[in-house]
Design an enzyme around this catalytic site. Structure first.
Site, short mmCIF file in Angstrom:
data_model
loop_
_atom_site.label_atom_id
_atom_site.label_comp_id
_atom_site.label_asym_id
_atom_site.label_seq_id
_atom_site.Cartn_x
_atom_site.Cartn_y
_atom_site.Cartn_z
CB CYS A 34 -9.16 21.03 17.59
SG CYS A 34 -9.39 20.41 19.27
CB CYS A 90 -3.19 -1.29 8.91
SG CYS A 90 -1.57 -0.51 8.67
CB CYS A 125 -9.79 24.30 20.58
SG CYS A 125 -11.29 23.35 20.20
CB CYS A 140 -12.48 20.95 23.21
SG CYS A 140 -10.94 20.28 22.51
CB CYS A 148 -13.88 19.11 19.08
SG CYS A 148 -13.31 20.73 19.62
NE ARG A 156 -0.16 -0.45 4.93
CZ ARG A 156 0.73 -1.39 5.22
NH1 ARG A 156 0.95 -2.37 4.38
NH2 ARG A 156 1.42 -1.33 6.34
#
Length: 262
Positions: free
Chosen positions: A170, A186, A254, A251, A173, A70
């Site tokens: 962000c 993976c 932010c 959050c 959040c 990949r």
């Protein structure tokens, strides 16, 4: 831009929304790409082919034969080479005008504090939750747009977190730092190569549009970024789901910031 560059980038320059000024902005821009694996490999190739003038690529790993399913920027002869040097070699063959800075190390807070402020856009091409949170925090702290994606099995997702958008969320959040998911890398669960490739290509697309400032070309409505939207792809059916992403006032990254740098 000289005549050779006009020829190289002619298919972009033919677009109604693309001008020489837009291409010049790309040529003068700097992208920080964290991760040269399944996401970073295609993203790096499209950033370079489009003419992003400077690319810094961060990755501590070496090329393994299992990556080649990949990670299309790497090749069989470069197995055992660091991923960043392999990526730099591929970029040089594709577009020798691009200046590539390679950092064969992990992205920790000290490194990000040094390199994020130097970049015009940050691409998170990593696969660890804690690193994603750190990249998000540094991008928010230094007011740099962040293009984030992930892929595992047949599923992919992508969004843009742009601190220049006062109401934009962000990464934290949407994915709170204190609620880490079970790690789904993976290497343990597998990934359908075209899905991770699609996510990486889309990361490059979002970054290129941001760097070229297509909104300055009078095309803002037609070229809205993914800020405030989370796209989910089911590679089993090629079904896309779009979720609206709102800023969380609580959050921890932010929630108390109203404008970048405040």
């Amino acid at each position: 831009m000289d005549d050779d560059q006009r020829l190289r980038y002619s298919r972009h320059l033919l677009l109604n929304e693309w001008s020489e000024e837009a291409q010049d902005r790309l040529l003068q821009s700097h992208a920080l790409v964290i991760g040269a694996g399944g996401l970073g490999a295609p993203a790096l190739m499209y950033l370079a082919s489009a003419g992003v003038g400077r690319i810094t690529v961060v990755d501590p790993d070496v090329v393994d034969v299992t990556n080649l399913q990949r990670q299309i920027i790497h090749t069989t002869p470069r197995v055992g080479q660091t991923k960043v040097s392999s990526a730099a070699e591929a970029i040089a063959q594709l577009n020798p005008e691009v200046r590539v800075q390679t950092l064969a190390c992990a992205a920790d807070e000290a490194l990000l504090n040094e390199w994020v402020p130097q970049a015009d856009v940050v691409l998170d091409c990593t696969d660890r939750f804690a690193v994603r949170q750190l990249i998000n925090r540094m991008a928010r702290q230094h007011a740099r747009p962040l293009v984030s994606a992930s892929a595992v099995r047949f599923d992919g997702q992508i969004s843009v977190f742009d601190p220049r958008q006062p109401e934009g969320p962000c990464y934290a959040c949407l994915f709170p730092p204190d609620s880490p998911p079970e790690e789904t890398r993976c290497a343990m669960l597998g990934v359908f190569a075209p899905v991770v490739g699609m996510m990486g290509v889309m990361q490059a697309g979002e970054a290129i549009k941001l760097l070229a400032s297509l909104e300055d070309e009078g095309a803002a409505a037609a070229h809205a970024s993914l800020s405030g939207r989370l796209l989910l792809l089911d590679g089993r059916t090629w079904h896309w789901t779009e979720l609206r992403a709102r800023r969380n006032p609580d959050c921890p990254v932010c929630g108390e910031i109203t404008t970048p740098g405040a």
